[in-house]
Design an enzyme around this catalytic site. Structure first.
Site: not given
Length: 326
Positions: A51-54, A79
């Site tokens: 989910v980091y930066g989608d 993750k």
């Protein structure tokens, strides 16, 4: 850089890890500089998430692997489990997790990740189903080791014990990633003792107290800092109170006495705490990362550690301490 075993496993990682939380908003050339500086300093553990930066952080890291740094030299940790759903922040279902892992591998451009972590506990999915996804990932070769993140003490103990109850069939938990610093020692109440007892290595996130422990906010808020950003100011605000100020002042005093920087003192403290394997540091540019990596040569004297322990000591009450003396 010194290498440490991750928990009670054979996986060895650099004792400082590189975080990529902001890589979704980082220019590729800047990310390349960060990764190169980290690798050249002997760093190996690179932490990211789907989910980091989608997904952009994984995609960017994947573009840099091999072109810049050999895949075999990195321990890539990612993750899964967080979802952009206001009604359900975490999805620990087996279907979602395994699909998310496949998507991560595609973005990273690799056949496996070295460490696959559950991003958080999902109260709506049976824990044994969630953990089965870890077993499938490891048995299929898509992940080498498995860990968790943002589990409470009882959740970690339940998950780790479940995995240990069937050795050879279930994958033991190698790690837990939690926020831990001189201004946030909450995990010492229950989670850290449980992790140490069960052989789960700790990967501290935000080891510099979201930047507060560097001393940059002692007298004002820099315009180019997280605290000066409208979007990230609420992230920093909890550590700008009087209690945190006393801790920051103590770190600055220790730094002056050691001819070091507050950043080095704060990072060395958390790096060498019992149970810690590798703090995960984020950096906006190569200069900031170089400053963090310079902590490799610093070990805090026992007297300094004790003074910092005292000024930042969390309040423990029943039943966390020896309640028989109450």
């Amino acid at each position: 850089m010194e290498q440490r075993h991750l928990g009670r496993t054979g996986l060895r990682v650099s004792r400082i890890g590189l975080g990529t939380l902001t890589w979704g908003h980082t220019d590729e050339s800047d990310a390349a500089d960060l990764l190169k500086v980290f690798w050249e300093a002997g760093g190996s553990l690179v932490d990211t998430a789907d989910v980091y930066g989608d997904g952009e952080a994984e995609y960017l890291l994947g573009r840099l692997i091999e072109r810049l740094v050999p895949r075999r030299d990195l321990v890539i940790a990612t993750k899964a489990g967080s979802v952009p759903d206001p009604d359900r922040r975490f999805d620990g279902s087996r279907g979602h997790l395994l699909a998310a892992l496949d998507d991560s591998l595609s973005r990273l451009g690799t056949e496996y990740v070295d460490l696959w972590q559950l991003h958080a506990f999902d109260p709506y999915t049976p824990l044994d189903e969630t953990l089965q996804a870890l077993d499938i990932a490891v048995s299929s070769g898509r992940a080498r080791y498995a860990g968790i993140s943002n589990f409470s003490g009882w959740q970690l103990a339940k998950a780790a014990t479940w995995q240990l109850s069937a050795p050879g069939t279930r994958t033991r938990l190698a790690s837990t990633q939690m926020e831990y610093s001189l201004v946030q020692r909450g995990i010492e109440r229950e989670l850290l003792p449980a992790a140490m007892d069960l052989g789960v290595g700790l990967l501290p996130s935000s080891p510099l107290g979201r930047g507060v422990l560097t001393g940059k906010y002692r007298h004002s808020t820099p315009a180019d800092s997280r605290g000066g950003s409208e979007h990230l100011a609420p992230f920093v605000a909890p550590y700008l109170d009087d209690a945190a100020s006393r801790i920051v002042d103590a770190v600055a005093t220790a730094a002056d006495g050691l001819a070091a920087t507050p950043l080095q003192v704060a990072l060395a403290w958390v790096r060498d705490r019992p149970g810690v394997t590798a703090p995960i540091v984020g950096a906006r540019n190569a200069q900031q990362l170089t400053a963090a990596l310079s902590v490799e040569t610093l070990s805090l004297p026992d007297e300094i550690c004790q003074a910092l322990d005292d000024v930042s000591a969390p309040l423990h009450r029943y039943p966390d301490q020896d309640w028989s003396t109450l």
